[in-house]
Write an enzyme that holds these catalytic residues in place. Structure first.
Site, PDB file in Angstrom:
ATOM      1  N   TYR A  53       1.304  -1.022  -0.125  1.00 49.12           N
ATOM      2  CA  TYR A  53       0.017  -0.350  -0.014  1.00 49.12           C
ATOM      3  C   TYR A  53       0.911   1.552   0.329  1.00 49.12           C
ATOM      4  O   TYR A  53       1.716   1.057   0.922  1.00 49.12           O
ATOM      5  CB  TYR A  53      -0.615   0.401   0.953  1.00 49.12           C
ATOM      6  CG  TYR A  53      -2.541  -1.134   1.020  1.00 49.12           C
ATOM      7  CD1 TYR A  53      -2.292  -1.963  -0.015  1.00 49.12           C
ATOM      8  CD2 TYR A  53      -2.880  -1.406   1.809  1.00 49.12           C
ATOM      9  CE1 TYR A  53      -3.470  -2.961   0.332  1.00 49.12           C
ATOM     10  CE2 TYR A  53      -4.081  -2.013   2.316  1.00 49.12           C
ATOM     11  CZ  TYR A  53      -4.687  -2.852   1.075  1.00 49.12           C
ATOM     12  OH  TYR A  53      -5.485  -3.534   1.352  1.00 49.12           O
ATOM     13  N   SER A 211     -13.633  -3.260   1.086  1.00 53.10           N
ATOM     14  CA  SER A 211     -15.041  -2.930  -0.257  1.00 53.10           C
ATOM     15  C   SER A 211     -16.383  -3.099  -0.179  1.00 53.10           C
ATOM     16  O   SER A 211     -16.829  -3.730  -0.792  1.00 53.10           O
ATOM     17  CB  SER A 211     -14.329  -3.638  -1.473  1.00 53.10           C
ATOM     18  OG  SER A 211     -14.500  -2.512  -2.300  1.00 53.10           O
ATOM     19  N   PRO A 212     -16.725  -2.940   1.277  1.00 54.21           N
ATOM     20  CA  PRO A 212     -18.295  -3.004   1.255  1.00 54.21           C
ATOM     21  C   PRO A 212     -18.784  -2.483   0.668  1.00 54.21           C
ATOM     22  O   PRO A 212     -20.879  -2.240   0.053  1.00 54.21           O
ATOM     23  CB  PRO A 212     -18.439  -3.442   3.039  1.00 54.21           C
ATOM     24  CG  PRO A 212     -17.202  -2.147   3.300  1.00 54.21           C
ATOM     25  CD  PRO A 212     -16.255  -1.997   2.691  1.00 54.21           C
ATOM     26  N   LEU A 213     -18.668  -1.055  -0.320  1.00 57.31           N
ATOM     27  CA  LEU A 213     -19.184  -0.026  -0.765  1.00 57.31           C
ATOM     28  C   LEU A 213     -18.759  -0.288  -2.161  1.00 57.31           C
ATOM     29  O   LEU A 213     -18.810   0.821  -3.051  1.00 57.31           O
ATOM     30  CB  LEU A 213     -19.430   1.623  -0.276  1.00 57.31           C
ATOM     31  CG  LEU A 213     -19.087   1.722   1.519  1.00 57.31           C
ATOM     32  CD1 LEU A 213     -19.071   3.172   1.470  1.00 57.31           C
ATOM     33  CD2 LEU A 213     -21.079   1.137   1.447  1.00 57.31           C
ATOM     34  N   GLY A 215     -16.255  -0.045  -3.705  1.00 51.22           N
ATOM     35  CA  GLY A 215     -15.524   0.869  -4.333  1.00 51.22           C
ATOM     36  C   GLY A 215     -16.045   2.709  -4.477  1.00 51.22           C
ATOM     37  O   GLY A 215     -15.838   3.355  -5.119  1.00 51.22           O
ATOM     38  N   LEU A 218     -21.789   1.944  -3.438  1.00 49.94           N
ATOM     39  CA  LEU A 218     -23.235   1.791  -3.494  1.00 49.94           C
ATOM     40  C   LEU A 218     -22.970   2.556  -1.550  1.00 49.94           C
ATOM     41  O   LEU A 218     -24.262   3.296  -1.028  1.00 49.94           O
ATOM     42  CB  LEU A 218     -22.858   0.397  -1.873  1.00 49.94           C
ATOM     43  CG  LEU A 218     -23.330  -0.814  -3.103  1.00 49.94           C
ATOM     44  CD1 LEU A 218     -22.639  -2.190  -2.441  1.00 49.94           C
ATOM     45  CD2 LEU A 218     -24.516  -1.212  -2.870  1.00 49.94           C
ATOM     46  N   GLY A 219     -21.921   3.869  -1.946  1.00 50.37           N
ATOM     47  CA  GLY A 219     -22.142   5.103  -1.234  1.00 50.37           C
ATOM     48  C   GLY A 219     -22.952   6.193  -1.644  1.00 50.37           C
ATOM     49  O   GLY A 219     -22.466   6.856  -1.124  1.00 50.37           O
TER      50      GLY A 219
END
Length: 328
Positions: A53, A211-213, A215, A218-219
């Site tokens: 990262y 990545s619950p959204l 990327g 879903l936000g």
């Protein structure tokens, strides 16, 4: 804050895990340090990073940012469960990647130096290495545990059968093996429900959802694009997915608006509600986004809303695990 055991271990981690992909890259150093402080103030005790990262600056940069934060003292290191990862190339040298015993041990030493700490709580294999025998992998991990440099081993982006193969090899060595699997899991991407989550639950492996959204998709992606405030949503996996899911995302945002709920909070609450999920890995760029993730913990989705979400984002096949998902 809510806490859960990490898989079958006695280690307790917050159900929100602070993902660090944005630290020092999409945020200044001062903003990054403040965000980490706020996360701890909110009760987050789980921080996730990876050796690669920060590649936009140089590989290892994000670990260095976390090291700067830890160096501020005040008991910061003792307050967090720190996870990092190994696998991705750290240079052009052929042995500076993968899961060979040589690279695992060398990469761990390098991560410890960048982080400025004596130990890593959760050392995760960032991807399966199909060329590395499990005997070699576990020999290296056992060495690091015996030396006190790592406490637990996790995986990331494995298939269900990889978990089984890895764990059975560890069992033969009387080694604890994998305690967590970090996988992409959200309303749009539900493949892990077929075999990975069932395998993880069978072996007592905690599921960490990254990545619950999806990327940022879903936000409130369409709302942000219309307002010209989209950052992550305007690139990467979110934009690719938006090409095929635009109508569904429009319906999703309307559903959330009708409920008076924030789309990002609904999406995170949904993943948190899924069986087998220990924590979701959130990667906020701002304090406001971090606060939103915290609010998602308290959001309970009723049966009607869950059913509506299943209609918009149907599970694969018949739903649930295989083989019932595709057979009888």
């Amino acid at each position: 804050m809510e806490y859960a055991r990490l898989g079958r271990t006695a280690l307790r981690v917050s159900r929100l895990c602070l993902g660090t992909l944005n630290l020092g890259v999409r945020m200044s150093m001062d903003e990054s340090l403040r965000l980490m402080d706020r996360a701890v103030e909110q009760g987050i005790n789980f921080v996730d990073t990876a050796d690669q990262y920060g590649w936009q600056v140089h590989r290892g940069f994000t670990e260095e940012v976390i090291g700067e934060w830890l160096a501020l003292g005040g008991g910061r290191r003792d307050q967090i469960v720190l996870g990092t990862k190994v696998f991705n190339p750290m240079s052009d040298r052929p042995n500076d990647q993968g899961l060979s015993a040589r690279h695992i041990i060398a990469a761990c030493e390098a991560s410890l130096r960048r982080l400025g700490t004596d130990w890593i709580d959760l050392y995760q294999m960032h991807h399966v290495d199909r060329t590395a025998p499990w005997e070699e992998v576990w020999q290296a991990m056992e060495t690091l545990v015996q030396q006190g440099k790592i406490r637990y081993v996790g995986s990331s982006n494995f298939a269900g059968w990889h978990l089984v193969a890895a764990q059975e090899a560890a069992n033969r060595r009387h080694f604890m093996g994998i305690v967590s699997e970090q996988c992409v899991y959200n309303l749009v991407t539900r493949h892990v429900e077929l075999e990975l989550v069932p395998a993880a639950r069978e072996y007592g492996i905690g599921v960490l959802a990254w990545s619950p959204l999806h990327g940022g998709l879903l936000g409130g992606a369409l709302r942000r694009l219309d307002a010209g405030t989209a950052v992550k949503t305007a690139q990467g996996r979110a934009m690719v997915a938006l090409e095929t899911h635009r109508d569904t995302i429009a319906e999703y945002e309307k559903l959330c608006a009708d409920r008076g709920a924030d789309p990002a909070e609904v999406a995170m609450a949904w993943v948190l509600s899924r069986p087998g999920v220990t924590s979701i890995v959130v990667g906020p760029r701002t304090l406001e986004q971090l606060d939103g993730a915290h609010r998602a913990l308290a959001l309970r989705l009723d049966d009607d809303l869950l059913a509506a979400l299943d209609r918009l984002f149907p599970p694969i096949g018949n739903g649930g695990p295989g083989p019932e998902a595709w057979a009888w």
